[in-house]
Scaffold this active site. Structure first.
Site, PDB file in Angstrom:
ATOM      1  N   ASP A 331      40.204  20.436  38.895  1.00  0.00           N
ATOM      2  CA  ASP A 331      40.760  20.363  40.237  1.00  0.00           C
ATOM      3  C   ASP A 331      40.683  21.778  40.817  1.00  0.00           C
ATOM      4  O   ASP A 331      40.636  22.752  40.071  1.00  0.00           O
ATOM      5  CB  ASP A 331      42.215  19.884  40.159  1.00  0.00           C
ATOM      6  CG  ASP A 331      42.922  19.988  41.498  1.00  0.00           C
ATOM      7  OD1 ASP A 331      42.372  19.496  42.487  1.00  0.00           O
ATOM      8  OD2 ASP A 331      44.009  20.589  41.546  1.00  0.00           O
ATOM      9  N   ASP A 529      46.676  19.843  38.083  1.00  0.00           N
ATOM     10  CA  ASP A 529      48.099  20.202  38.128  1.00  0.00           C
ATOM     11  C   ASP A 529      48.928  19.297  39.028  1.00  0.00           C
ATOM     12  O   ASP A 529      50.143  19.343  38.993  1.00  0.00           O
ATOM     13  CB  ASP A 529      48.266  21.650  38.615  1.00  0.00           C
ATOM     14  CG  ASP A 529      47.957  21.799  40.104  1.00  0.00           C
ATOM     15  OD1 ASP A 529      46.966  21.181  40.554  1.00  0.00           O
ATOM     16  OD2 ASP A 529      48.696  22.510  40.799  1.00  0.00           O
ATOM     17  N   ASP A 533      46.020  14.353  40.568  1.00  0.00           N
ATOM     18  CA  ASP A 533      45.134  14.525  39.411  1.00  0.00           C
ATOM     19  C   ASP A 533      45.499  13.578  38.267  1.00  0.00           C
ATOM     20  O   ASP A 533      44.728  13.436  37.309  1.00  0.00           O
ATOM     21  CB  ASP A 533      45.202  15.965  38.892  1.00  0.00           C
ATOM     22  CG  ASP A 533      44.771  16.981  39.933  1.00  0.00           C
ATOM     23  OD1 ASP A 533      43.794  16.696  40.642  1.00  0.00           O
ATOM     24  OD2 ASP A 533      45.421  18.033  40.051  1.00  0.00           O
TER      25      ASP A 533
END
Length: 631
Positions: A331, A529, A533
């Site tokens: 990410d 995080d 996600d």
């Protein structure tokens, strides 16, 4: 040994894991007491204690083994443990059988505990789903109702500061929406008529009316929850292989024991006592005791090693997966970047005092709760500039802010708000150059044109570039998945050095992209995080969460980087690969050598028992090498 997980409540699972661990510990205490008593020559009491240790330590796994055998109509490793324990008792080696059960029981209890940790309720995610909404009735009045009572087509009011209650579209009004719960990005998105809205996102500024387009049970948030749960319930390829191999392993061992009971009598002219004797030795030697000792100590040592250095593994199986990873998906926001935009450039009109312009810019932004506004205020503080006070401010949702000052009317916002032509004329259209660098640009204009612009960017973590290079040096491909726009994604990808990137990914699109990577590379890790996600973390072969991430990401992930240090990723990979080498050494030594020696009649009963326990000690010591720091 395979841990079979049944559907139970979290309380039942927790109690079961504790019961198994307490039973294993009590079994160990009884074994120690029996051994000490046997030294005094009280054989009857000693054997009685060993039998009690058998029953207490082996109850849970014996019960599980019998139930699974009846259900699946196939033998398993638990049944092999039962046969080995009975066999050791038949030949008079009660201590051997008791220790076998003790090691097997404590290994099973620890594995059950770690596996069931991943089945915690993702309560923090559920809390983000609003339970009530403001329904606008036919007469125009507002009523607070439960979202479960809403129907498609209902018109709802969403006030500033509230979460959007359901998925839908903007009917009227303009506002800024904090989409971080969905796409992980820190910069809010302007929403106006006919734009899509998602449940759980936050309305930052203007009041809007929206129409509901999906049932509350089918919102994007509900899909996120379902995807996490489904991905966690799917068995990994390694787990499926182990379960397929389990029945074969048991059958091979039992077939070998039966052969040993008869074949040597005719082939080597052994008497029946010797033949039976050696068959029982084979059953004991081939029991899971040595195999579990070959794996568990190395795994626990590796987990301890990682924890000391900021890498938290949620179970030994995840260590195994890390060693086989061929690619890593990252990410962007909060993972490769710090997740907080900062002012990178502040450019003023020729002849304008920069500090005066910044004081006015920050004074206007001080009245806003927008993340970019906060970044500009922080920048002013760093430059030791005091923002202007007592300004008359008017917020224009989705566009910017108007202000009345001594210098006249001021506008701060995006190009549409301040004038696209003025933006293009300012400093030879420098705004386009800044945007191509992945920066978000805000403008301040007066009645003469653009006074100043601020270019902001979410900066890379200081270790991001070195961590990507370290992974690439280990032969691992790196891919960035982000909900950000193409320009920003391209700029960050170039800066950090990933092999490829995919922009504008919603949570379900991240899962689709991750499945494409899994098809291509077979084993893929995901680092993230945010709530957005979570589905991708659960879908990946190994999900890795940043320690400062959301509770959902932390619960879903298999590995957590507690110090938010991306350099720990390459350390974890090296740790996993070393553990796999040690485990293979241990398995070969503890199983192959002793079984082959037994078939060749090299090991007699006393040496077989000594060798069995000695090999266990040796493989444990070899496994403890995992406590050393990996270079």
């Amino acid at each position: 040994m395979t841990t079979h997980i049944k559907e139970h409540t979290p309380q039942e699972i927790d109690w079961s894991a504790r019961f198994e661990l307490l039973a294993a510990i009590l079994s160990g205490v009884l074994i120690l007491a029996a051994w000490l008593i046997s030294k005094s020559g009280t054989e009857t009491i000693s054997v009685t204690l060993y039998i009690i240790a058998f029953l207490i330590g082996g109850y849970a796994k014996a019960k599980e083994g019998i139930e699974e055998t009846i259900k699946n109509k196939e033998l398993n490793v638990e049944m092999l443990m039962i046969f080995a324990a009975i066999g050791s008792g038949i030949i008079g080696y009660w201590a051997e059988g008791a220790i076998l059960i003790f090691i097997f029981a404590i290994s099973g209890a620890l594995e059950t505990y770690t596996l069931n940790k991943s089945h915690k309720e993702i309560s923090s995610l559920m809390e983000l789903q609003p339970e009530v909404a403001w329904l606008i009735k036919d007469d125009g009045s507002e009523e607070e109702v439960s979202i479960t009572s809403l129907s498609i087509g209902d018109v709802l009011l969403v006030k500033p500061g509230e979460r959007v209650p359901v998925d839908g579209k903007v009917l009227s009004g303009i506002t800024s929406i904090d989409m971080s719960a969905i796409n992980g990005e820190s910069i809010p998105v302007t929403k106006q008529e006919n734009d899509e809205l998602f449940a759980g996102t936050v309305n930052l500024s203007g009041a809007i009316r929206m129409t509901m387009t999906k049932p509350s049970s089918e919102t994007l948030f509900q899909k996120i929850i379902a995807m996490v749960q489904n991905a966690q319930s799917e068995k990994s390829p390694s787990q499926q292989f182990i379960e397929r191999f389990e029945g074969t392993y048991v059958k091979i061992v039992l077939a070998a024991v039966v052969i040993m009971m008869f074949l040597p009598h005719f082939l080597f002219n052994w008497d029946w006592t010797t033949t039976f004797y050696r068959a029982i030795v084979l059953l004991v030697v081939a029991s899971p005791c040595a195999l579990m000792a070959a794996i568990m100590p190395a795994t626990l040592a590796a987990v301890s090693n990682g924890a000391k250095r900021g890498v938290l593994f949620k179970g030994g199986v995840h260590l195994e997966h890390l060693s086989a990873l061929n690619a890593f998906a990252f990410d962007k926001t909060g993972t490769l970047t710090n997740g907080k935009p900062i002012v990178m450039d502040f450019i003023v009109r020729e002849g304008t005092n920069p500090k005066e312009a910044l004081a006015l810019f920050a004074g206007v932004e001080a009245m806003s709760n927008h993340p970019l506004a906060k970044a500009i205020i922080r920048y002013a503080e760093e430059q030791q500039v005091t923002p202007e006070r007592n300004l008359h401010i008017e917020d224009v949702p989705g566009y910017g802010i108007k202000a009345e000052t001594a210098m006249g009317d001021i506008r701060i916002g995006n190009p549409k708000f301040v004038g696209v032509d003025l933006v293009e004329d300012f400093e030879h259209n420098i705004a386009t150059t800044l945007a191509n660098e992945g920066k978000t640009v805000i403008f301040m204009r007066d009645d003469k044109g653009i006074v100043a612009l601020a270019a902001l960017k979410d900066t890379l973590r200081k270790e991001a570039v070195s961590s990507i290079k370290a992974l690439q040096a280990l032969g691992i491909r790196t891919v960035m998945l982000t909900g950000d726009n193409e320009k920003t994604a391209h700029a960050i990808a170039e800066e950090v050095g990933v092999d490829s990137y995919v922009a504008e990914c919603l949570p379900e699109e991240k899962v689709i992209e991750l499945k494409k990577l899994l098809d291509k590379y077979r084993t893929v890790g995901m680092v993230g995080d945010g709530i957005n996600d979570a589905p991708a973390l659960a879908t990946a072969t190994s999900g890795i969460a940043m320690g400062e991430g959301t509770d959902v990401a932390l619960e879903t992930a298999d590995v957590v980087l507690m110090q938010n240090d991306l350099n720990r990723l390459s350390y974890a990979i090296k740790l996993s690969r070393k553990m796999q080498r040690i485990v293979k050494q241990n398995v070969f030594f503890s199983i192959a050598v002793l079984i082959i020696s037994n078939f060749m009649q090299v090991v007699d009963l006393p040496l077989g028992v000594i060798g069995h326990e000695g090999s266990t000690i040796l493989v444990i010591l070899n496994g403890l090498r995992m406590l050393n720091k990996i270079e």
